[in-house]
Design a protein around this motif. Structure first.
Motif, short mmCIF file in Angstrom:
data_model
loop_
_atom_site.label_atom_id
_atom_site.label_comp_id
_atom_site.label_asym_id
_atom_site.label_seq_id
_atom_site.Cartn_x
_atom_site.Cartn_y
_atom_site.Cartn_z
N ASP A 72 -0.96 13.29 -1.18
CA ASP A 72 -1.29 14.68 -1.14
C ASP A 72 -2.51 14.86 -1.04
O ASP A 72 -3.34 14.49 -1.66
CB ASP A 72 -0.49 15.35 -2.44
N THR A 75 -5.03 15.59 -4.45
CA THR A 75 -5.16 14.21 -4.49
C THR A 75 -6.05 13.04 -3.23
O THR A 75 -7.17 12.63 -4.08
CB THR A 75 -3.58 12.97 -4.79
N GLU A 152 10.36 12.28 5.63
CA GLU A 152 10.62 13.42 4.52
C GLU A 152 10.49 13.88 3.66
O GLU A 152 10.69 15.48 3.44
CB GLU A 152 11.27 14.07 6.23
N GLN A 153 11.44 12.69 3.12
CA GLN A 153 11.90 13.30 1.45
C GLN A 153 10.65 12.95 0.04
O GLN A 153 10.71 13.81 -0.37
CB GLN A 153 12.83 12.33 0.90
N SER A 154 9.74 12.53 0.77
CA SER A 154 8.55 12.35 0.10
C SER A 154 7.70 13.79 -0.09
O SER A 154 7.84 14.68 0.69
CB SER A 154 6.96 11.41 1.07
N ARG A 155 6.98 13.89 -1.68
CA ARG A 155 6.27 14.73 -1.70
C ARG A 155 4.81 14.71 -0.69
O ARG A 155 3.69 16.13 -0.15
CB ARG A 155 5.71 14.86 -3.56
N ALA A 156 4.39 13.54 -0.55
CA ALA A 156 3.29 13.50 0.60
C ALA A 156 3.66 12.98 1.87
O ALA A 156 3.42 11.73 2.32
CB ALA A 156 2.33 13.10 0.23
N PRO A 157 4.61 13.19 2.91
CA PRO A 157 4.91 12.67 3.62
C PRO A 157 3.21 11.50 4.24
O PRO A 157 2.15 12.49 4.78
CB PRO A 157 5.63 13.30 4.98
#
Length: 170
Positions: A72, A75, A152-157
């Motif tokens: 993200d 971070t 695309e399911q990731s919080r930080a793709p």
């Protein structure tokens, strides 16, 4: 009716050690442990990811770099600040967009990455060692398919921004 080898949908909850999320978390724990064994404590795994992506994309902005490392943006900014404090990267305000920072790896950062290269190779070898060479290739292909298919399911793709021919960013 399922056979003895097939699990019924409404059967008892999946055993923890049969759950892919748990096994992936355990694999991450093992990978981090081996990372520190082989590369030491000069960088964290996330710092290494950021620095290695930066080495391939000099002049990139922080937001795009975070996307390339699949972390993200907040971070990414914190990691870049820490790497700057260590003298491993430089951040400069982009004149035409004062909210963004262009990043470049310092000579010390490049030296550190070069020094860690053998350890990174050993990390990969140790992590995959329980598998035969054909299994290693199959595992990596399947892991890449799993990660890319769920990106695309990731919080930080992962944002696989790649430079165009001639070095201009996409």
């Amino acid at each position: 009716m399922p056979t003895n080898n097939a699990r019924a949908i409404d059967a008892a909850p999946l055993d923890l050690y049969e759950h892919p999320g748990h096994l992936l978390r355990r694999a991450q724990q093992i990978a981090v442990s081996i990372f520190y064994d082989e590369l030491g404590s000069e960088l964290t795994p996330v710092q290494y990811a950021i620095l290695s992506r930066l080495a391939e994309h000099p002049g990139i902005d922080q937001v795009s770099l975070a996307g390339l490392a699949a972390i993200d943006t907040s971070t990414g900014a914190t990691v870049c600040a820490r790497l700057e404090e260590k003298g491993l990267l430089e951040r400069k305000v982009i004149p035409h967009n004062r909210r963004q920072r262009a990043l470049s790896i310092t000579p010390e950062g490049a030296r550190l990455l070069a020094a860690l290269e053998a350890g990174a190779l050993r990390l990969r070898q140790r992590l995959l060692a329980p598998l035969a060479p054909p299994e290693q290739a199959q595992f990596m292909a399947l892991l890449e398919k799993l990660v890319n298919g769920n990106n695309e399911q990731s919080r930080a793709p992962l944002n696989p921004r790649r430079p165009r021919e001639g070095g201009d960013p996409c």
